[in-house]
Design a protein around this motif. Structure first.
Motif, PDB file in Angstrom:
ATOM      1  N   MET A   1    -135.762 -29.411  55.758  1.00  0.00           N
ATOM      2  CA  MET A   1    -135.753 -28.393  54.603  1.00  0.00           C
ATOM      3  C   MET A   1    -135.116 -27.253  54.826  1.00  0.00           C
ATOM      4  SD  MET A   1    -140.030 -28.926  53.588  1.00  0.00           S
ATOM      5  CE  MET A   1    -139.585 -27.482  52.433  1.00  0.00           C
ATOM      6  N   ALA A   2    -134.464 -26.708  53.912  1.00  0.00           N
ATOM      7  CA  ALA A   2    -134.060 -25.391  54.127  1.00  0.00           C
ATOM      8  C   ALA A   2    -134.684 -24.246  54.539  1.00  0.00           C
ATOM      9  CB  ALA A   2    -133.054 -24.989  52.915  1.00  0.00           C
ATOM     10  N   GLU A   3    -134.196 -23.316  55.499  1.00  0.00           N
ATOM     11  CA  GLU A   3    -134.770 -22.298  55.866  1.00  0.00           C
ATOM     12  C   GLU A   3    -135.071 -21.064  54.821  1.00  0.00           C
ATOM     13  OE1 GLU A   3    -134.634 -19.095  59.653  1.00  0.00           O
ATOM     14  OE2 GLU A   3    -132.798 -20.226  59.152  1.00  0.00           O
ATOM     15  N   GLU A   4    -136.257 -20.770  54.846  1.00  0.00           N
ATOM     16  CA  GLU A   4    -136.648 -19.885  53.781  1.00  0.00           C
ATOM     17  C   GLU A   4    -137.228 -18.522  54.371  1.00  0.00           C
ATOM     18  OE1 GLU A   4    -139.047 -21.233  50.623  1.00  0.00           O
ATOM     19  OE2 GLU A   4    -137.633 -22.480  49.621  1.00  0.00           O
ATOM     20  N   LEU A   5    -136.662 -17.197  53.651  1.00  0.00           N
ATOM     21  CA  LEU A   5    -137.324 -16.192  53.999  1.00  0.00           C
ATOM     22  C   LEU A   5    -138.620 -15.720  53.140  1.00  0.00           C
ATOM     23  CD1 LEU A   5    -133.884 -14.401  54.460  1.00  0.00           C
ATOM     24  CD2 LEU A   5    -135.291 -15.074  56.308  1.00  0.00           C
ATOM     25  N   SER A   6    -139.320 -14.853  53.796  1.00  0.00           N
ATOM     26  CA  SER A   6    -140.449 -14.269  52.910  1.00  0.00           C
ATOM     27  C   SER A   6    -140.033 -13.268  52.036  1.00  0.00           C
ATOM     28  CB  SER A   6    -141.328 -14.023  53.901  1.00  0.00           C
ATOM     29  OG  SER A   6    -142.533 -13.042  53.239  1.00  0.00           O
ATOM     30  N   ILE A   7    -140.325 -13.263  50.709  1.00  0.00           N
ATOM     31  CA  ILE A   7    -139.688 -12.416  49.413  1.00  0.00           C
ATOM     32  C   ILE A   7    -140.789 -11.489  49.360  1.00  0.00           C
ATOM     33  CG2 ILE A   7    -138.899 -11.994  47.241  1.00  0.00           C
ATOM     34  CD1 ILE A   7    -137.223 -14.859  47.717  1.00  0.00           C
ATOM     35  N   LEU A   8    -140.404 -10.277  49.297  1.00  0.00           N
ATOM     36  CA  LEU A   8    -141.570  -9.121  49.145  1.00  0.00           C
ATOM     37  C   LEU A   8    -141.537  -8.632  47.520  1.00  0.00           C
ATOM     38  CD1 LEU A   8    -141.314  -7.128  52.533  1.00  0.00           C
ATOM     39  CD2 LEU A   8    -142.951  -8.998  51.790  1.00  0.00           C
ATOM     40  N   TRP A   9    -140.256  -8.802  47.177  1.00  0.00           N
ATOM     41  CA  TRP A   9    -139.976  -8.262  45.727  1.00  0.00           C
ATOM     42  C   TRP A   9    -138.898  -8.877  45.246  1.00  0.00           C
ATOM     43  CZ3 TRP A   9    -142.433  -4.761  42.296  1.00  0.00           C
ATOM     44  CH2 TRP A   9    -141.720  -4.356  41.028  1.00  0.00           C
ATOM     45  N   HIS A  10    -138.776  -9.486  43.963  1.00  0.00           N
ATOM     46  CA  HIS A  10    -137.560  -9.873  43.158  1.00  0.00           C
ATOM     47  C   HIS A  10    -137.572  -9.892  41.882  1.00  0.00           C
ATOM     48  CE1 HIS A  10    -135.097 -13.981  42.933  1.00  0.00           C
ATOM     49  NE2 HIS A  10    -134.271 -12.912  42.696  1.00  0.00           N
ATOM     50  N   ASP A  11    -136.598  -9.054  41.425  1.00  0.00           N
ATOM     51  CA  ASP A  11    -136.500  -9.170  39.857  1.00  0.00           C
ATOM     52  C   ASP A  11    -134.818  -9.474  39.473  1.00  0.00           C
ATOM     53  OD1 ASP A  11    -135.039  -6.588  40.376  1.00  0.00           O
ATOM     54  OD2 ASP A  11    -136.717  -5.492  40.039  1.00  0.00           O
ATOM     55  N   GLU A  12    -134.491  -9.017  38.572  1.00  0.00           N
ATOM     56  CA  GLU A  12    -133.065  -9.387  38.159  1.00  0.00           C
ATOM     57  C   GLU A  12    -132.025  -8.456  38.707  1.00  0.00           C
ATOM     58  OE1 GLU A  12    -134.679  -7.196  34.358  1.00  0.00           O
ATOM     59  OE2 GLU A  12    -135.335  -8.357  36.245  1.00  0.00           O
ATOM     60  N   HIS A  13    -132.581  -7.380  39.330  1.00  0.00           N
ATOM     61  CA  HIS A  13    -131.722  -6.339  40.047  1.00  0.00           C
ATOM     62  C   HIS A  13    -131.413  -6.477  41.360  1.00  0.00           C
ATOM     63  CE1 HIS A  13    -131.108  -4.618  35.941  1.00  0.00           C
ATOM     64  NE2 HIS A  13    -132.537  -4.846  35.943  1.00  0.00           N
ATOM     65  N   LEU A  14    -132.665  -6.649  42.194  1.00  0.00           N
ATOM     66  CA  LEU A  14    -132.645  -6.718  43.591  1.00  0.00           C
ATOM     67  C   LEU A  14    -133.776  -7.517  44.145  1.00  0.00           C
ATOM     68  CD1 LEU A  14    -135.222  -4.700  44.341  1.00  0.00           C
ATOM     69  CD2 LEU A  14    -133.947  -3.113  43.486  1.00  0.00           C
ATOM     70  N   VAL A  15    -133.615  -7.885  45.355  1.00  0.00           N
ATOM     71  CA  VAL A  15    -134.555  -8.638  46.115  1.00  0.00           C
ATOM     72  C   VAL A  15    -134.688  -7.968  47.609  1.00  0.00           C
ATOM     73  CG1 VAL A  15    -132.831 -10.058  46.995  1.00  0.00           C
ATOM     74  CG2 VAL A  15    -135.076 -10.879  46.875  1.00  0.00           C
ATOM     75  N   VAL A  16    -136.042  -7.949  47.933  1.00  0.00           N
ATOM     76  CA  VAL A  16    -136.475  -7.467  49.088  1.00  0.00           C
ATOM     77  C   VAL A  16    -137.283  -8.411  49.933  1.00  0.00           C
ATOM     78  CG1 VAL A  16    -137.706  -5.522  50.335  1.00  0.00           C
ATOM     79  CG2 VAL A  16    -137.047  -5.179  47.939  1.00  0.00           C
ATOM     80  N   ILE A  17    -136.738  -8.420  51.162  1.00  0.00           N
ATOM     81  CA  ILE A  17    -137.389  -9.583  52.055  1.00  0.00           C
ATOM     82  C   ILE A  17    -137.989  -8.916  53.361  1.00  0.00           C
ATOM     83  CG2 ILE A  17    -135.639 -11.162  51.337  1.00  0.00           C
ATOM     84  CD1 ILE A  17    -134.399 -11.009  54.219  1.00  0.00           C
ATOM     85  N   ASP A  18    -139.033  -9.849  53.969  1.00  0.00           N
ATOM     86  CA  ASP A  18    -139.406  -9.420  55.447  1.00  0.00           C
ATOM     87  C   ASP A  18    -138.720 -10.145  56.202  1.00  0.00           C
ATOM     88  OD1 ASP A  18    -141.050  -8.851  57.527  1.00  0.00           O
ATOM     89  OD2 ASP A  18    -142.897 -10.133  56.725  1.00  0.00           O
ATOM     90  N   LYS A  19    -137.442  -9.458  56.742  1.00  0.00           N
ATOM     91  CA  LYS A  19    -136.656 -10.169  57.783  1.00  0.00           C
ATOM     92  C   LYS A  19    -137.259 -10.471  59.228  1.00  0.00           C
ATOM     93  CE  LYS A  19    -133.902  -7.922  60.749  1.00  0.00           C
ATOM     94  NZ  LYS A  19    -133.671  -8.874  61.827  1.00  0.00           N
ATOM     95  N   PRO A  20    -137.532 -11.636  59.735  1.00  0.00           N
ATOM     96  CA  PRO A  20    -137.771 -11.961  60.839  1.00  0.00           C
ATOM     97  C   PRO A  20    -137.219 -11.344  61.778  1.00  0.00           C
ATOM     98  CG  PRO A  20    -136.735 -13.851  59.987  1.00  0.00           C
ATOM     99  CD  PRO A  20    -136.776 -12.879  58.881  1.00  0.00           C
ATOM    100  N   PRO A  21    -137.694 -11.373  63.194  1.00  0.00           N
ATOM    101  CA  PRO A  21    -137.201 -10.859  64.421  1.00  0.00           C
ATOM    102  C   PRO A  21    -136.038 -11.897  64.818  1.00  0.00           C
ATOM    103  CG  PRO A  21    -139.031 -11.628  65.022  1.00  0.00           C
ATOM    104  CD  PRO A  21    -139.209 -11.707  63.614  1.00  0.00           C
ATOM    105  N   ASN A  22    -134.908 -11.259  65.354  1.00  0.00           N
ATOM    106  CA  ASN A  22    -133.781 -12.234  65.998  1.00  0.00           C
ATOM    107  C   ASN A  22    -132.809 -12.799  64.760  1.00  0.00           C
ATOM    108  OD1 ASN A  22    -134.701 -11.481  68.659  1.00  0.00           O
ATOM    109  ND2 ASN A  22    -136.172 -13.005  68.511  1.00  0.00           N
TER     110      ASN A  22
END
Length: 243
Positions: A1-22
């Motif tokens: 499966m493809a790696e996925e990041l935790s998304i904290l906010w997503h709309d048609e203008h911007l996206v915010v993620i919880d970046k893991p360490p390293n």
């Protein structure tokens, strides 16, 4: 499966993620062997190109903003440059700093290898300011360094300016380096946390950012939970981040 990041906010203008360490935000000349980048993973995950509005060091986890167009990313970046983004970081440091304080210490400019240097560009020290507040402390009956006991503290950090590696360099400046920092920290303490406390990461996380949405104009406070080895350490020490 493809790696996925935790998304904290997503709309048609911007996206915010919880970046893991390293995880690198984007390709770097310093880490040419790396094949994983937040930009690439997020693009594949949401099916849309993304542009970072700011940077987090590779080892730092937490809130990371992307625009879904260069214009939105630029508008967000302008907020960071103007100092209108509220930033909260959490860090575990060596020693017991004062209950609260400010680190007002200029930092020399650090550039990427590929960054353009204009005719009038300068690497002179730039003003840098960080506020901090001590949330918790612990003293372990272990002689990690030259003392019979070892002290550590949990800090809340607010960088007013945004110089490269500012928090890591500022905490080294006041002799309370961040645990897990291979560049500015203390190797003995880093090794103790890795070998005896099962914590091998840089203990620095961007836990909250508040910014103005470039399109709607509303103020968005975005929080990222502390997780993984960082969270396990907080539990082990009996520390709370909500104070």
């Amino acid at each position: 499966m493809a790696e996925e990041l935790s998304i904290l906010w997503h709309d048609e203008h911007l996206v915010v993620i919880d970046k893991p360490p390293n995880l690198l935000v984007h390709r770097s000349e310093i880490d040419r062997h790396e094949t994983r980048f937040a930009i690439q993973i997020l693009r594949d995950q949401i099916g849309h190109r993304v542009w970072p509005a700011h940077r987090l060091d590779r080892g730092t986890s937490g809130v990371l903003l992307f625009g879904l167009s260069p214009e939105i990313a630029g508008a967000l970046a302008h907020q960071f440059a103007a100092g209108t983004v509220d930033k909260r970081y959490l860090a575990v440091v060596r020693g017991h700093p004062l209950l609260a304080g400010s680190i007002d210490h200029p930092l020399s400019r650090q550039r990427d290898d590929y960054e353009f240097r204009g005719e009038h560009s300068s690497d002179a020290a730039q003003p840098a300011l960080t506020h901090y507040r001590r949330l918790a402390t612990i003293e372990l009956p272990v002689a990690v360094d030259r003392y019979p006991h070892s002290r550590y503290a949990l800090l809340e950090l607010e960088p007013v300016t945004g110089r490269r590696h500012q928090l890591r360099r500022h905490l080294k400046h006041i002799a309370h380096p961040i645990i897990g920092d291979a560049t500015y920290g203390k190797g003995r303490h880093n090794r103790y946390f890795a070998e005896h406390l099962n914590c091998r990461r840089l203990l620095l996380a961007c836990s909250e950012l508040a910014f103005t949405h470039p399109f709607s104009g509303t103020r968005l406070p975005i929080k990222a939970p502390i997780s993984g080895e960082f969270a396990a350490l907080l539990t082990r020490f009996g520390w709370s981040t909500e104070q």
